[in-house]
Design a protein around this motif. Structure first.
Motif, mmCIF file in Angstrom:
data_model
loop_
_atom_site.group_PDB
_atom_site.id
_atom_site.type_symbol
_atom_site.label_atom_id
_atom_site.label_comp_id
_atom_site.label_asym_id
_atom_site.label_seq_id
_atom_site.Cartn_x
_atom_site.Cartn_y
_atom_site.Cartn_z
ATOM 1 N N HIS A 82 -18.851 4.386 -12.225
ATOM 2 C CA HIS A 82 -17.543 3.908 -12.942
ATOM 3 C C HIS A 82 -16.958 2.947 -12.144
ATOM 4 C CE1 HIS A 82 -17.043 7.549 -15.941
ATOM 5 N NE2 HIS A 82 -18.141 7.095 -16.307
ATOM 6 N N ILE A 119 -21.766 10.362 -8.181
ATOM 7 C CA ILE A 119 -22.571 9.762 -8.845
ATOM 8 C C ILE A 119 -21.702 9.045 -9.767
ATOM 9 C CG2 ILE A 119 -24.626 9.221 -10.271
ATOM 10 C CD1 ILE A 119 -25.902 11.322 -8.773
ATOM 11 N N ILE A 120 -21.177 9.712 -10.765
ATOM 12 C CA ILE A 120 -20.565 9.221 -11.812
ATOM 13 C C ILE A 120 -19.348 8.259 -11.397
ATOM 14 C CG2 ILE A 120 -19.189 9.497 -14.101
ATOM 15 C CD1 ILE A 120 -22.276 10.182 -14.189
ATOM 16 N N THR A 174 -24.111 20.449 -6.615
ATOM 17 C CA THR A 174 -24.499 19.824 -7.955
ATOM 18 C C THR A 174 -23.076 19.322 -8.588
ATOM 19 O OG1 THR A 174 -26.147 21.669 -8.603
ATOM 20 C CG2 THR A 174 -25.451 20.328 -10.452
ATOM 21 N N MET A 227 -22.050 16.514 -6.542
ATOM 22 C CA MET A 227 -22.655 15.120 -6.507
ATOM 23 C C MET A 227 -22.589 14.501 -7.776
ATOM 24 S SD MET A 227 -24.920 13.874 -4.457
ATOM 25 C CE MET A 227 -24.904 11.981 -4.827
ATOM 26 N N VAL A 228 -22.493 15.211 -9.122
ATOM 27 C CA VAL A 228 -22.327 14.689 -10.365
ATOM 28 C C VAL A 228 -21.007 13.626 -10.284
ATOM 29 C CG1 VAL A 228 -21.896 14.798 -12.933
ATOM 30 C CG2 VAL A 228 -23.544 16.336 -11.632
ATOM 31 N N ALA A 281 -16.943 19.252 -21.524
ATOM 32 C CA ALA A 281 -16.771 19.353 -20.194
ATOM 33 C C ALA A 281 -18.144 18.757 -19.650
ATOM 34 C CB ALA A 281 -16.795 20.808 -19.693
ATOM 35 N N TRP A 282 -17.992 17.602 -18.832
ATOM 36 C CA TRP A 282 -19.222 16.950 -18.317
ATOM 37 C C TRP A 282 -19.696 17.541 -17.251
ATOM 38 C CZ3 TRP A 282 -21.087 14.244 -21.974
ATOM 39 C CH2 TRP A 282 -20.426 13.358 -22.870
ATOM 40 N N ILE A 283 -19.012 18.478 -16.541
ATOM 41 C CA ILE A 283 -19.244 18.720 -15.100
ATOM 42 C C ILE A 283 -18.727 19.922 -14.911
ATOM 43 C CG2 ILE A 283 -17.604 16.885 -14.798
ATOM 44 C CD1 ILE A 283 -17.985 16.731 -11.850
ATOM 45 N N PHE A 301 -13.015 11.751 -16.245
ATOM 46 C CA PHE A 301 -14.260 12.378 -16.849
ATOM 47 C C PHE A 301 -13.994 13.816 -16.249
ATOM 48 C CE2 PHE A 301 -17.800 12.950 -13.904
ATOM 49 C CZ PHE A 301 -17.270 11.893 -13.121
#
Ligand code: SF4
Ligand code: SF4
Lengths: 141, 321
Positions: free
Chosen positions: B257, B252-253, B245, B248-249, B236-238, B229
Motif C-alpha cells: 500500500h 506485506i500489504i 501469519t 506477515m500479511v 475481515a482480510w486478516i 484494511f
C-alpha cells in the motif's frame, strides 16, 4: 511421483475481456481444467494485493488475474495500473522468498476463448508441477 | 545553534506577517532523546522551537491524520529532506493544498535511533543529550560518554540521499546537497543474494517479533486510510492475532500500500517497540519502483505518485502470454 491433485486457481477476471473470453471458451466447448475458480471483477485494477493474499490463505494453489490487452481497457487505463501493481507484488513475493510462480497476470480479450483455454491448461500444469500450496496445511509456509 | 535561531526568527516573521496561522515544528521533549511536535500560533512561543538530532518525527503526518486541525488554515511546517518528500506526496495526493503550506527546509544531519543509543549506554537511562554535531554527548546517572554521530543515527539517515528538502519555500541554514550514498542498497543486495529458504527464514525471524501495535502505521505519513484494511471486519482480510501469519500479511500489504509512496523516512522503524528491521522491505520496494518506473517518491511536485501513473510501453516480462 507427484501426487495427483486438482489445484485451485482463484482467478480474478475482468468483466469486459477475460471473463467474456472464458465464456467464449465455454460456448465453443473448449476443454479447460476445473481448477480455474473464476471471480468476476469490473477491472483488473480492482484487484487489491490483499485479495491475492486472502486467496492464498484460503487455500488457493495459484492466483490468476485476467485483464484486457493494453490499450483495450474498458476504463481506458485500468490495466496499466494493474500491471504496475502486479510488477511490485511479484517482486515483493520474490524478495521475501515466497513462490511468485503462483501469481500470474495475463491479457485475454473477449474474443480469445482459445487463449483462455490454453492459459488455463498451461497454468494448471505448472501448478501441478509445483505441488500444493504449502499454506494450505500449515498456514503461511 | 544558528539554524535554530534562524528558524525561530523565520517563524516569528511568518506569523507576524500573517503568512501562516500555525507552525508545526519540534520542541524539546520531556525525555532527552525525543523532541516533541509543537503547534505554534503565537510569536512568543516560537522560542520553544528546536532542531537537532532528536527531531525524528515526520511532521507531515499531521496533514493526513489530523486534517480537521488544518482545514482552511495556512500552515508552516519545518521539513527535513524526507519530511519534505512526504509533504509533496500529501500535496500530490490532494490531502493538502500547496497554496496553504509554507515549507521551511532545515539542513538535516540525521536523527537518532533510540535503540542504538541505549545499546551504547548498555541500557542505562539517558538523562541528558547534547548534540554537538559530529559527536553527541550522553549523560546519565554516574556516567558520561560521547559517541560518534554516525554510530547512533537511524538507519534511514545512514542511507539517505536527499537530506535537504527538494521542495521548499524558505530554507534555513546551509543545504547539504545530494549525498551519494553507496551504502544505500548494500543491505538489500546482501538480502537478495540469499537463497529462497534463507530469505524466508530471515524474514520470519524478523517479523515474528511483531506485536501488532500499529505504531509503524500510525506514525507513517503515507498511511492514512479512514479505515485501514486491518481494521475492517466485513470482510475481515486478516486475523486479529500476533501469529506470524497475521503479522506477515499485515506487513506485506502495508508495504504494497505504501509502494511508490514510502519516502524512507524511517519513522516506522524508529517507532517500532520490537526493533524490527522494517526499512529493508520498504527500500526494496522503493528500489524496484525506481528501477522499473524511474520514480522516487515525493521528489517531483509536478509528477504523479508511481502507482497512479503508467507508461504504455512498460516492461511486461512477467505477463503470461
Ligand atoms: S513506511 Fe515508514 S519509512 Fe516509509 S513513509 Fe511510512 S513511516 Fe516513513
Ligand atoms: S511498530 Fe513494530 S511491533 Fe508494532 S505493529 Fe509495527 S512492526 Fe509490529
Amino acid at each position: 511421483m507427484k501426487k495427483e491433485f486438482t489445484p485451485r486457481i482463484t482467478s480474478f477476471l475482468c468483466k469486459w475481456c477475460t471473463y467474456t473470453g472464458a465464456d467464449l471458451a465455454g460456448t465453443a466447448r473448449l476443454q479447460y481444467p476445473t481448477s480455474i475458480i473464476p471471480i468476476q471483477v469490473m477491472c483488473s485494477s480492482r484487484v487489491d494485493p490483499v485479495f491475492l493474499i486472502k486467496a492464498f490463505l484460503s487455500g488457493s494453489d495459484g492466483v490468476l488475474i485476467g485483464g484486457c490487452h493494453p490499450g483495450d481497457c474498458h476504463y481506458e487505463t485500468g490495466n496499466y495500473h494493474a500491471r504496475r501493481r502486479f510488477a511490485i507484488v511479484k517482486s515483493v513475493f520474490e524478495s521475501l522468498g515466497l513462490e511468485s510462480q503462483r501469481l500470474k497476470l495475463s491479457w485475454i480479450s473477449a474474443s480469445e476463448g482459445p487463449k483462455f483455454a490454453r492459459v488455463a491448461n498451461e497454468y494448471t500444469e505448472e501448478i501441478m508441477e509445483l505441488g500444493e500450496n504449502p499454506t494450505r496445511k500449515n498456514i503461511f509456509l | 545553534m544558528n539554524v535554530v535561531n534562524d528558524l525561530r526568527k523565520t517563524i516569528k516573521k511568518l506569523l507576524a506577517e500573517k503568512k501562516i496561522d500555525l507552525f508545526v515544528g519540534w520542541e524539546k521533549g520531556s525525555l532527552p532523546m525525543a523532541a516533541t511536535p509543537i503547534f505554534i500560533t503565537n510569536e512568543d512561543e516560537a522560542d520553544r522551537i528546536v532542531f537537532d538530532i532528536t527531531c525524528g518525527n515526520n511532521l507531515s503526518v499531521y496533514f493526513t491524520k489530523d486534517k480537521k486541525q488544518f482545514a482552511d488554515k495556512k500552515v508552516g511546517i519545518a521539513v527535513k529532506g524526507c519530511d519534505a518528500r512526504s509533504v509533496v506526496l500529501n500535496i500530490l495526493e490532494k490531502q493538502i493544498d500547496r497554496a496553504n503550506v509554507v515549507m521551511v527546509g532545515v539542513p538535516c544531519h540525521g536523527v537518532l535511533d533510540k535503540k542504538k543509543v541505549l545499546a551504547k549506554t548498555d541500557g542505562r537511562e539517558v538523562l541528558e543529550l547534547i548534540d554537538g554535531g559530529d559527536t553527541v554527548t550522553l549523560k546519565g546517572n554516574g556516567y558520561e560518554l560521547s559517541s560518534d554521530r554516525s554510530e547512533i543515527l537511524s538507519s534511514s539517515c545512514l542511507s539517505c540521499i536527499y537530506p535537504d528538502a527538494q521542495e521548499y519555500d524558505i530554507f534555513v541554514g546551509e543545504p547539504r546537497g545530494e549525498v551519494p550514498n553507496e551504502n544505500r542498497l548494500k543491505e538489500i543486495k546482501e538480502f537478495e543474494a540469499m537463497s529462497t529458504s534463507e530469505k524466508w527464514a530471515s524474514t520470519r525471524a524478523e517479523y515474528e517479533k511483531c506485536i501488532r501495535c500499529y505504531a509503524c502505521r500510525n506514525v507513517c505519513p503515507s498511511c492514512y486510510c479512514n479505515v485501514c484494511f486491518v481494521d475492517q471486519n466485513d470482510p475481515a482480510w486478516i486475523g486479529n492475532t500476533c501469529d506470524f501469519t497475521d503479522s506477515m500479511v499485515f506487513h506485506i500489504i502495508r508495504n504494497l500500500h505504501v509502494a511508490g509512496r514510502c519516502v524512507e523516512c524511517g519513522a516506522c522503524e524508529r517507532a517500532c517497540p520490537m526493533d524490527i528491521n522494517l526499512l529493508l522491505l520498504n527500500r526494496k520496494v522503493a528500489m524496484e519502483v525506481k528501477d522499473r518506473f524511474g520514480d522516487v517518491a515525493g521528489l517531483d511536485i509536478n509528477g504523479k505518485p508511481a502507482m497512479v501513473d503508467f507508461r504504455e510501453d512498460e516492461k511486461q516480462d512477467f505477463i503470461m502470454g
